[in-house]
Design a protein around this motif. Structure first.
Motif, mmCIF file in Angstrom:
data_model
loop_
_atom_site.group_PDB
_atom_site.id
_atom_site.type_symbol
_atom_site.label_atom_id
_atom_site.label_comp_id
_atom_site.label_asym_id
_atom_site.label_seq_id
_atom_site.Cartn_x
_atom_site.Cartn_y
_atom_site.Cartn_z
ATOM 1 N N LEU A 1 30.878 12.743 -27.478
ATOM 2 C CA LEU A 1 29.426 12.936 -27.510
ATOM 3 C C LEU A 1 29.077 14.419 -27.579
ATOM 4 C CD1 LEU A 1 28.075 10.316 -24.956
ATOM 5 C CD2 LEU A 1 27.910 10.261 -27.454
ATOM 6 N N HIS A 2 29.701 15.205 -26.734
ATOM 7 C CA HIS A 2 29.425 16.646 -26.751
ATOM 8 C C HIS A 2 29.801 17.251 -28.098
ATOM 9 C CE1 HIS A 2 28.151 17.908 -22.665
ATOM 10 N NE2 HIS A 2 28.609 16.696 -22.366
ATOM 11 N N SER A 3 30.922 16.860 -28.634
ATOM 12 C CA SER A 3 31.368 17.397 -29.916
ATOM 13 C C SER A 3 30.416 17.016 -31.047
ATOM 14 C CB SER A 3 32.779 16.879 -30.217
ATOM 15 O OG SER A 3 33.222 17.360 -31.454
ATOM 16 N N VAL A 4 30.053 15.745 -31.125
ATOM 17 C CA VAL A 4 29.165 15.272 -32.193
ATOM 18 C C VAL A 4 27.784 15.911 -32.081
ATOM 19 C CG1 VAL A 4 27.930 13.224 -33.038
ATOM 20 C CG2 VAL A 4 30.386 13.105 -32.606
ATOM 21 N N LEU A 5 27.228 15.937 -30.885
ATOM 22 C CA LEU A 5 25.871 16.459 -30.711
ATOM 23 C C LEU A 5 25.785 17.964 -30.938
ATOM 24 C CD1 LEU A 5 24.695 14.405 -27.615
ATOM 25 C CD2 LEU A 5 24.098 14.033 -30.013
ATOM 26 N N ILE B 1 21.453 21.452 -30.036
ATOM 27 C CA ILE B 1 21.937 20.871 -28.784
ATOM 28 C C ILE B 1 23.210 21.614 -28.422
ATOM 29 C CG2 ILE B 1 22.779 18.798 -27.614
ATOM 30 C CD1 ILE B 1 21.120 17.124 -29.587
ATOM 31 N N VAL B 2 23.269 22.127 -27.196
ATOM 32 C CA VAL B 2 24.433 22.887 -26.749
ATOM 33 C C VAL B 2 24.968 22.305 -25.441
ATOM 34 C CG1 VAL B 2 23.746 25.033 -27.887
ATOM 35 C CG2 VAL B 2 23.011 24.602 -25.574
ATOM 36 N N THR B 3 26.253 22.472 -25.231
ATOM 37 C CA THR B 3 26.867 22.037 -23.983
ATOM 38 C C THR B 3 26.531 23.036 -22.896
ATOM 39 O OG1 THR B 3 28.683 20.888 -25.077
ATOM 40 C CG2 THR B 3 29.077 21.607 -22.808
ATOM 41 N N GLN B 4 25.983 22.531 -21.827
ATOM 42 C CA GLN B 4 25.694 23.353 -20.654
ATOM 43 C C GLN B 4 26.870 23.262 -19.678
ATOM 44 O OE1 GLN B 4 21.981 22.195 -18.937
ATOM 45 N NE2 GLN B 4 21.994 23.817 -17.429
ATOM 46 N N THR B 5 27.362 22.039 -19.470
ATOM 47 C CA THR B 5 28.526 21.791 -18.619
ATOM 48 C C THR B 5 29.380 20.724 -19.285
ATOM 49 O OG1 THR B 5 27.164 22.212 -16.656
ATOM 50 C CG2 THR B 5 29.278 21.133 -16.306
ATOM 51 N N SER B 6 30.637 21.026 -19.491
ATOM 52 C CA SER B 6 31.557 20.063 -20.105
ATOM 53 C C SER B 6 31.795 18.881 -19.179
ATOM 54 C CB SER B 6 32.887 20.736 -20.413
ATOM 55 O OG SER B 6 32.705 21.770 -21.348
ATOM 56 N N PRO B 7 32.175 17.739 -19.751
ATOM 57 C CA PRO B 7 32.467 16.579 -18.905
ATOM 58 C C PRO B 7 33.542 16.884 -17.867
ATOM 59 C CG PRO B 7 32.317 15.926 -21.201
ATOM 60 C CD PRO B 7 32.284 17.430 -21.177
ATOM 61 N N SER B 8 33.250 16.503 -16.630
ATOM 62 C CA SER B 8 34.215 16.718 -15.556
ATOM 63 C C SER B 8 34.128 15.577 -14.553
ATOM 64 C CB SER B 8 33.975 18.065 -14.865
ATOM 65 O OG SER B 8 32.676 18.111 -14.335
ATOM 66 N N LEU B 9 35.203 15.398 -13.830
ATOM 67 C CA LEU B 9 35.299 14.316 -12.859
ATOM 68 C C LEU B 9 34.373 14.559 -11.682
ATOM 69 C CD1 LEU B 9 36.765 11.726 -11.865
ATOM 70 C CD2 LEU B 9 38.445 13.246 -10.785
ATOM 71 N N ILE B 10 33.584 13.544 -11.344
ATOM 72 C CA ILE B 10 32.754 13.584 -10.140
ATOM 73 C C ILE B 10 33.477 12.878 -9.007
ATOM 74 C CG2 ILE B 10 30.594 12.813 -9.085
ATOM 75 C CD1 ILE B 10 29.305 13.126 -11.871
ATOM 76 N N GLU B 11 33.941 11.656 -9.287
ATOM 77 C CA GLU B 11 34.684 10.916 -8.264
ATOM 78 C C GLU B 11 35.346 9.686 -8.866
ATOM 79 O OE1 GLU B 11 32.313 9.140 -5.178
ATOM 80 O OE2 GLU B 11 30.999 8.130 -6.590
ATOM 81 N N ARG B 12 36.280 9.145 -8.127
ATOM 82 C CA ARG B 12 36.802 7.821 -8.425
ATOM 83 C C ARG B 12 36.186 6.896 -7.387
ATOM 84 N NH1 ARG B 12 42.887 5.518 -9.369
ATOM 85 N NH2 ARG B 12 42.184 3.563 -10.290
ATOM 86 N N GLN B 13 35.411 5.939 -7.858
ATOM 87 C CA GLN B 13 34.674 5.072 -6.956
ATOM 88 C C GLN B 13 35.575 4.009 -6.335
ATOM 89 O OE1 GLN B 13 31.558 3.906 -9.763
ATOM 90 N NE2 GLN B 13 30.190 5.413 -8.822
ATOM 91 N N PRO B 14 35.152 3.429 -5.216
ATOM 92 C CA PRO B 14 35.967 2.422 -4.534
ATOM 93 C C PRO B 14 36.302 1.206 -5.401
ATOM 94 C CG PRO B 14 34.179 3.140 -3.110
ATOM 95 C CD PRO B 14 33.951 3.764 -4.444
ATOM 96 N N ASP B 15 35.453 0.910 -6.394
ATOM 97 C CA ASP B 15 35.718 -0.231 -7.276
ATOM 98 C C ASP B 15 36.566 0.156 -8.491
ATOM 99 O OD1 ASP B 15 33.828 1.281 -8.567
ATOM 100 O OD2 ASP B 15 32.368 -0.331 -8.804
ATOM 101 N N ASP B 16 37.275 1.278 -8.391
ATOM 102 C CA ASP B 16 38.197 1.791 -9.413
ATOM 103 C C ASP B 16 37.535 2.321 -10.675
ATOM 104 O OD1 ASP B 16 40.504 1.495 -7.903
ATOM 105 O OD2 ASP B 16 40.825 -0.570 -8.575
ATOM 106 N N PHE B 17 36.243 2.589 -10.636
ATOM 107 C CA PHE B 17 35.579 3.234 -11.762
ATOM 108 C C PHE B 17 35.718 4.744 -11.624
ATOM 109 C CE2 PHE B 17 33.377 -0.802 -12.355
ATOM 110 C CZ PHE B 17 33.282 -0.863 -13.738
ATOM 111 N N TRP B 18 35.981 5.404 -12.753
ATOM 112 C CA TRP B 18 36.013 6.855 -12.811
ATOM 113 C C TRP B 18 34.623 7.314 -13.216
ATOM 114 C CZ3 TRP B 18 40.268 9.543 -11.366
ATOM 115 C CH2 TRP B 18 41.473 8.847 -11.287
ATOM 116 N N LEU B 19 34.035 8.225 -12.466
ATOM 117 C CA LEU B 19 32.692 8.732 -12.736
ATOM 118 C C LEU B 19 32.785 10.187 -13.198
ATOM 119 C CD1 LEU B 19 29.618 8.277 -12.622
ATOM 120 C CD2 LEU B 19 29.705 9.005 -10.232
ATOM 121 N N PHE B 20 32.274 10.444 -14.389
ATOM 122 C CA PHE B 20 32.279 11.786 -14.970
ATOM 123 C C PHE B 20 30.848 12.243 -15.212
ATOM 124 C CE2 PHE B 20 36.648 10.894 -15.551
ATOM 125 C CZ PHE B 20 37.293 12.102 -15.753
#
Length: 126
Positions: free
Chosen positions: A77-81, A98-117
């Motif tokens: 998404l960042h690359s295309v936009l 459209i410019v990247t302000q902050t690149s995608p980065s890990l926020i947390e791994r949730q208890p239900d095994d979802f990765w949140l970026f």
């Protein structure tokens, strides 16, 4: 619809065209997806002066049980936009860049095994 909301909808349309994830506004929900919201300090509307370029910060949050899939999608998404050579416009607004302000980065791994970026974009428009 306010100009700011119209610009956000246009960016979401570009995003949806570039990913198989559902792109929505608001909370992520319980399954995989990508959510877009204005930065907390962004106004919901403003007085626009002619011939002035405005910057709108957008926060993106994405989640999936596959860390590889969600990082690939958000990086795409960042690359295309940011590499696009033409952007949507209407009679009273036009996206310039459209410019990247902050690149995608890990926020947390949730208890239900979802990765949140999370990441952020700046949309320049008039």
């Amino acid at each position: 619809m306010t100009t700011i909301n119209a610009v956000i909808q246009a960016v979401m349309g570009l995003m949806q065209a570039a990913t198989t994830y559902t792109v929505r506004r608001g909370p992520l929900g319980t399954g995989p997806g990508i959510a877009v919201e204005p930065e907390p300090s962004a106004p919901s509307s403003t007085f626009f002066t002619k011939n002035t370029v405005y910057s709108l910060g957008l926060v993106l949050n994405g989640k999936d049980k596959s860390m590889e899939a969600i990082t690939e999608a958000m990086n795409r998404l960042h690359s295309v936009l940011t590499r696009a050579t033409s952007y949507p416009s209407a009679t009273n607004w036009q996206i310039l860049n459209i410019v990247t302000q902050t690149s995608p980065s890990l926020i947390e791994r949730q208890p239900d095994d979802f990765w949140l970026f999370g990441s952020a974009l700046t949309v320049e428009f008039f």
